[in-house]
Design an enzyme around this catalytic site. Structure first.
Site, PDB file in Angstrom:
ATOM      1  N   ASN A 209       0.952  -1.148  -0.197  1.00  0.00           N
ATOM      2  CA  ASN A 209       0.100   0.165   0.070  1.00  0.00           C
ATOM      3  C   ASN A 209       0.951   0.999   0.046  1.00  0.00           C
ATOM      4  OD1 ASN A 209       0.349   0.744   2.845  1.00  0.00           O
ATOM      5  ND2 ASN A 209      -0.355  -1.202   3.334  1.00  0.00           N
ATOM      6  N   PHE A 323      -5.088   3.253  14.334  1.00  0.00           N
ATOM      7  CA  PHE A 323      -4.986   4.526  13.360  1.00  0.00           C
ATOM      8  C   PHE A 323      -6.085   3.868  12.513  1.00  0.00           C
ATOM      9  CE2 PHE A 323      -2.231   7.978  12.841  1.00  0.00           C
ATOM     10  CZ  PHE A 323      -1.781   7.689  14.183  1.00  0.00           C
ATOM     11  N   LYS A 337     -14.507   0.544  14.928  1.00  0.00           N
ATOM     12  CA  LYS A 337     -13.008  -0.068  14.745  1.00  0.00           C
ATOM     13  C   LYS A 337     -12.599   0.041  16.515  1.00  0.00           C
ATOM     14  CE  LYS A 337     -11.160   0.013  10.324  1.00  0.00           C
ATOM     15  NZ  LYS A 337     -10.675   0.780   9.337  1.00  0.00           N
ATOM     16  N   LYS A 341     -11.985  -3.256  18.205  1.00  0.00           N
ATOM     17  CA  LYS A 341     -10.613  -3.512  18.733  1.00  0.00           C
ATOM     18  C   LYS A 341     -10.232  -3.317  19.957  1.00  0.00           C
ATOM     19  CE  LYS A 341      -9.323  -3.558  13.715  1.00  0.00           C
ATOM     20  NZ  LYS A 341      -8.246  -3.484  12.545  1.00  0.00           N
TER      21      LYS A 341
END
Ligand code: PMT
Length: 402
Positions: A209, A323, A337, A341
């Site tokens: 990426n 992030f 998220k 998480k």
């Protein structure tokens, strides 16, 4: 912020000594009281009168001889100094400081000082890269000295490479940071991940990426500057690791998983700025794939979600920062998220915005706290943003500690 602060500017014998004059001037204009201490070699490049004129204050050159009323100059200066900046710091001065030599005024007063010391190495690129210099820098960093990495480019000696003293404006930013955050992460273990993982397809190709590693490296450097013991787990980048930081280089998501898990239990803070590939090719061809057909189908399989697993394992004393690189529905995706998480903080960047996300020197983020607070930050340099994120980490940790 610098008004009335007593700063010693140590100038040693390199061509970059001329830039120290500009730094002395900038510090004085910012209101600091700047006493300059010059080595003998520095005086070959710039006259003490230059600094005396720019600062309107004394310039010290001698270890002996200028003492008044029984006061020993290097002890007196070391006691009063709120910050010592050595710019430029030559290889010789770094070697002396790394090994505790005290054979002139500057090395003696640094040894006697208890205030923060900021070193700005500047020298020929081959000298800078020499293992002796690098090991001295590592040693100095481990001893708690703050180090501003030199810039790359064409050096005064004609060589291209790293060794140029950064512009005085950059050094000023480091000085301000030191005054703003005097070691608020001292003793804290911080693990940062950075860069984009590479998932091999065959011996010459991979899926990756656009992450340059700049965000993660800025976080590692900022945490080190604030006194943390930093481990940087880095996917491939073209960046030089910040000095004083333990670096573990990895390539794939699975290697990053392995390295993060090996370190996790001893860390107080983990910041996952890396862009980890969610999928990897199911089969890695042993030989370069030949172009035969018009289309080629690669079958991908899931990589482990490192952050998710950290969220499962984390104790109440560990602070977990993730992030999120988003292109749409920022808030909904970020909150999802954060919860799934089990994070303390999520830093979301809309990577479609100019100046934000991958590859740029700047970023625009929204901070999502576990307690529901949301803060939007404007466009800012990734180095400045790193400090804003660490400010939040310090705040979150003070609640845990308190
Ligand atoms: O490196 P730069 O060029 O400076 O760019 C910075 C950045 C855009 C890479 C950075 O700011 C950023 O957003 N990093 C996270 C990118 C990302 O992978 O986002 P994500 O939404 O896919 O992942 C969310 C979080 O889970 C991230 O903290 C990521 O590290 C983590 N993750 C993701 C997948 C996976 N398999 N394991 C993980 O741990």
């Amino acid at each position: 912020m610098l008004s009335g602060r007593f700063i010693i500017l140590g100038v040693t014998g390199g061509i970059a000594a001329y830039k120290a004059a500009e730094l002395a001037s900038a510090l004085t204009r910012a209101g600091a009281l700047v006493d300059v201490v010059m080595t003998k070699a520095a005086q070959e490049f710039v006259q003490p009168l230059t600094f005396a004129t720019l600062t309107g204050r004394p310039v010290h050159t001698e270890l002996f001889g200028s003492s008044t009323g029984g006061i020993i100059p290097h002890i007196e200066l070391a006691t009063r100094a709120e910050l010592i900046v050595v710019a430029p710091a030559t290889a010789n001065t770094l070697a002396k400081l790394a090994h505790g030599h005290a054979d002139d005024l500057l090395s003696s007063l640094v040894l006697a000082a208890t205030c923060p010391v900021l070193l700005c190495p500047a020298m020929n690129a081959y000298m800078y890269a020499h293992p002796a210099v690098q090991s001295n820098l590592k040693r100095l960093s481990e001893m708690g000295y703050h180090i501003v990495e030199p810039d790359s480019g064409r050096l005064a000696c004609g060589v291209e490479g790293r060794g140029r003293m950064p512009d005085p404006g950059v050094i000023m930013e480091h000085i301000k940071t030191l005054f703003l955050s005097p070691g608020d992460l001292r003793g804290v273990k911080v693990l940062v991940t950075a860069g984009g993982t590479r998932e091999p397809i065959d011996p010459v190709r991979y899926i990756s990426n656009r992450s340059s590693g700049k965000m993660g490296y800025a976080l590692a450097a900022a945490a080190g500057m604030r006194g943390a013991q930093v481990t940087l787990i880095s996917a491939p980048t073209s960046l030089d690791p910040p000095p004083g930081v333990e670096v573990v280089f990895v390539e794939t998501a699975r290697q990053m998983y392995q390295a993060v898990m090996e370190h996790f239990s001893t860390q107080d803070v983990v910041i996952k700025a890396a862009a980890v590939a969610d999928y990897r090719p199911k089969i890695i061809e042993g030989k370069k794939i030949k172009k035969r057909e018009d289309t080629l189908i690669l079958e991908l399989e899931r990589n482990p979600d490192i952050l998710f697993e950290l969220g499962q394992r984390k104790t109440p004393y560990q602070t977990l920062v993730g992030f999120a690189a988003e292109t749409d529905d920022i808030e909904a995706n970020a909150l999802e998220k954060l919860r799934r998480k089990n994070l303390d903080l999520l830093v979301a960047n809309d990577v479609t915005q100019p100046g934000a996300g991958f590859g740029t020197d700047t970023n625009i983020v929204k901070l999502f706290y576990r307690d529901g607070r949301i803060k939007s930050l404007p466009l800012m340099d990734k180095k400045a943003l790193a400090h804003r994120i660490l400010d939040v980490v310090v705040e979150l940790r003070s609640r845990v500690d308190g």
